[in-house]
Design an enzyme around this catalytic site. Sequence first.
Site, short mmCIF file in Angstrom:
data_model
loop_
_atom_site.label_atom_id
_atom_site.label_comp_id
_atom_site.label_asym_id
_atom_site.label_seq_id
_atom_site.Cartn_x
_atom_site.Cartn_y
_atom_site.Cartn_z
N LYS A 49 0.81 -1.22 0.00
CA LYS A 49 0.00 0.00 0.00
C LYS A 49 0.85 1.28 0.00
O LYS A 49 0.35 2.35 -0.32
CB LYS A 49 -0.94 0.02 1.20
CG LYS A 49 -1.80 -1.22 1.35
CD LYS A 49 -2.65 -1.51 0.14
CE LYS A 49 -3.53 -2.73 0.38
NZ LYS A 49 -4.30 -3.12 -0.80
N TYR A 262 -12.20 -14.47 4.35
CA TYR A 262 -11.16 -13.45 4.42
C TYR A 262 -10.72 -13.26 5.87
O TYR A 262 -11.54 -13.21 6.79
CB TYR A 262 -11.69 -12.11 3.87
CG TYR A 262 -10.76 -10.96 4.15
CD1 TYR A 262 -9.60 -10.78 3.40
CD2 TYR A 262 -11.02 -10.06 5.18
CE1 TYR A 262 -8.73 -9.75 3.67
CE2 TYR A 262 -10.15 -9.02 5.45
CZ TYR A 262 -9.00 -8.87 4.69
OH TYR A 262 -8.14 -7.84 4.96
N TYR A 288 -2.88 -12.64 3.60
CA TYR A 288 -2.68 -12.32 2.18
C TYR A 288 -1.65 -13.23 1.51
O TYR A 288 -1.97 -14.07 0.68
CB TYR A 288 -2.24 -10.86 2.03
CG TYR A 288 -3.23 -9.87 2.57
CD1 TYR A 288 -4.32 -9.46 1.81
CD2 TYR A 288 -3.09 -9.33 3.85
CE1 TYR A 288 -5.25 -8.56 2.30
CE2 TYR A 288 -4.01 -8.43 4.36
CZ TYR A 288 -5.08 -8.05 3.58
OH TYR A 288 -6.00 -7.16 4.09
#
Length: 332
Positions: A49, A262, A288
């Site tokens: 990010k 998730y 992830y």
Amino acid sequence: MKSVEEFERVPLGFFPTPLEPLPRLSEMLGITLTIKRDDYSGFGGGGNKVRKLEYLMAEACKAGVTVVITTGGHQSNHARMVAAAARKFGMKPILVLRGNPPTHWQGNLLLDKLFGAEVQFLDPDAYFTLIAGAMQAHADAAIAKGEKPLIIPLGGATPLGALGYVRAVEEISAQLQPGGTPAPDFIVAPTGSGGTLAGLHVGTRQYWPDSKVIGISVSAKAEWFQPRIAAMAQDCADLLEWPQQWQPEDVWIEDSYVGEAYGIPSPGGIEAIYQLAQKEGVLLDPVYTGKAMHGLISLVEQGKIPRGVRVTFVHCGGSPALYPFADRLLAS
């Protein structure tokens, strides 16, 4: 046509991040595997990010923003890095997270607290119906106090943010050139909101048209990601005035590696974490990159990624999320 360098950004990360070979895993799989270490991007604990926030925070600074609002899951790397970026530029971070209030502030949640973020938790089952209104309510409250808010969407997934991964493709290309190394045949990355994958798609089509990008979903089904990523890639290419056309069927998503849900570690993801740690000394995370590496290994075993090809895995960071799942990891 424009260059990525024509767009304003604020320097946050330590770039270029390393591009490293994984020789033992390569031998095991019968491919030439390298890893792009964006976990080493540095700022705010590192991760993918940072590349997006260099563009998004430039926009925020230019607009005089004083309050930054965003969202994510309990162990959101994005939320953690938005909190850090907000503080770097003297802004207040507000995080609206999916999940119940924790009994222990660990991993990314601990870092959110250290950055002084205001944190609100939403019922995970009602999250998708509540999130837009919750973030807007924080923005309205900030305006009422004379502040200037900015809402950054989930994962920083915007056409502007995607420029960060167009630039990453340029960076990898520059790293390959001195040794005359060809472009990878496949690029594999986790995808949770789609912005990283959109940028990778635009960059590879421009510079490596024969390379294929594979997104390993850590959250949703392929049918949700494909139109979203295609639209974001199109808008990103349009920003650059690059003559690209994107359709949902152009986006390759593998969605069999999410596991239970998730944010919940999967058995295959945990196995991949152990493999990378013990074969290569590289830390993945259970939300992830562990799931994405499980996907990569499985795709090679299935023949979807053929033996003998060159593959680059994008390490999107996330190691703070290892610690809240210590018991589950050790139980494996």
